[in-house]
Design a protein around this motif. Sequence first.
Motif, PDB file in Angstrom:
ATOM      1  N   SER A   1       0.814  -1.171  -0.060  1.00 30.53           N
ATOM      2  CA  SER A   1      -0.081   0.099   0.079  1.00 30.53           C
ATOM      3  C   SER A   1       0.971   1.145   0.138  1.00 30.53           C
ATOM      4  O   SER A   1       1.902   1.246   0.634  1.00 30.53           O
ATOM      5  CB  SER A   1      -0.895   0.077   1.230  1.00 30.53           C
ATOM      6  N   LEU A   2       0.483   2.158  -0.910  1.00 30.10           N
ATOM      7  CA  LEU A   2       1.325   3.365  -0.943  1.00 30.10           C
ATOM      8  C   LEU A   2       0.982   3.965   0.236  1.00 30.10           C
ATOM      9  O   LEU A   2       1.999   4.865   0.819  1.00 30.10           O
ATOM     10  CB  LEU A   2       1.019   4.276  -2.188  1.00 30.10           C
ATOM     11  N   ASP A   3       0.066   4.172   0.734  1.00 27.29           N
ATOM     12  CA  ASP A   3      -0.248   4.848   2.090  1.00 27.29           C
ATOM     13  C   ASP A   3       0.713   4.477   3.290  1.00 27.29           C
ATOM     14  O   ASP A   3       1.217   5.318   4.134  1.00 27.29           O
ATOM     15  CB  ASP A   3      -1.759   4.714   2.465  1.00 27.29           C
ATOM     16  N   LYS A   4       0.896   3.059   3.318  1.00 31.87           N
ATOM     17  CA  LYS A   4       1.726   2.661   4.321  1.00 31.87           C
ATOM     18  C   LYS A   4       3.214   2.415   4.156  1.00 31.87           C
ATOM     19  O   LYS A   4       3.964   2.327   5.291  1.00 31.87           O
ATOM     20  CB  LYS A   4       1.167   1.198   4.848  1.00 31.87           C
ATOM     21  N   HIS A   5       3.678   2.165   2.855  1.00 33.07           N
ATOM     22  CA  HIS A   5       4.969   2.127   2.590  1.00 33.07           C
ATOM     23  C   HIS A   5       5.630   3.158   1.844  1.00 33.07           C
ATOM     24  O   HIS A   5       6.392   2.630   0.751  1.00 33.07           O
ATOM     25  CB  HIS A   5       5.023   0.559   2.185  1.00 33.07           C
TER      26      HIS A   5
END
Length: 305
Positions: free
Chosen positions: A69-73
């Motif tokens: 996930s771009l949000d998390k990583h």
Amino acid sequence: MSADAIIQTQHLTKRYGAVSRVREVNLEVKEGDIYGFLGPNGAGKTTTLKMLLGLVKPTEGRISLFGQSLDKHRSAILKRTGSLIESPSYYGHLTGLENMKVMQRLRGVPLKNVEEALRIVRLENHKHKKADQYSLGMKQRLGIAMALLSFPKLLILDEPTNGLDPAGIGEIRELIKSLPEQYGITVLLSSHLLTEIEQVATSVGIISDGAMLYQGSMDSLRARSRSHVTFKTGDNAQAEWLLLTKGYNVAADGTRLRLDNVEDSEVAALNRLLVEQHIPVTRIERRKKSLEDIFLELTGKERSL
């Protein structure tokens, strides 16, 4: 998520107030692809690419790169990603080599990557020239070299041939085509130029007014351009009836009769059949849709890319 997908979005949407720039885009880029993101100016291409890089926050939807996930990583993902969005940034008073060393220190990559990236974009013989003295094509190649500094697994390029002359376009095209096989780099590039995408891409996504209209392999898109044959005769109604009774899938098309996917040998047989029944054949034409014809059909807009 598809096992071999490097990029995958789900219902990716960006609104500015009541205006939707990107509408529920489901993008999938597979490893080893050169993915052409095609659409007219203002279609939502750059906004989509900026969302993939975390430069613009989506209104809705999810983004995954490398299965994460771009949000998390975001930090880990961007270390494996190179990009050139809109136009290259550089210090004009510095040489190409000096610009590359500035970027190398910022990215924290080995110094040897500088020379290798310059070699890949064929600027090694111009590295001591000031960037202000570079041609537009050389500046674009310098921007790509900066994007390649960390030798990313994914390279995102926004209109990389925009404003270049034919020679510069050819240089960038050949460079992009070499990246997956020689360096294992998957490429996502946007363009409003259909001819450029056609010559370089293995997969394509067509976007218009923020919505994805087509996504698939370039070969699948070309398959939509199957040819058809039109006949014009002295008595189209009688000719149509005769061909239908013989089992041919024929339809009236204005002042002509149309048959899809017929080989040349069949065309000769049809012509012979009509003439033997005293129906004069005045014109036979084979027609094939261009990719631009297909684009216009998809968008329903009488405008060129």
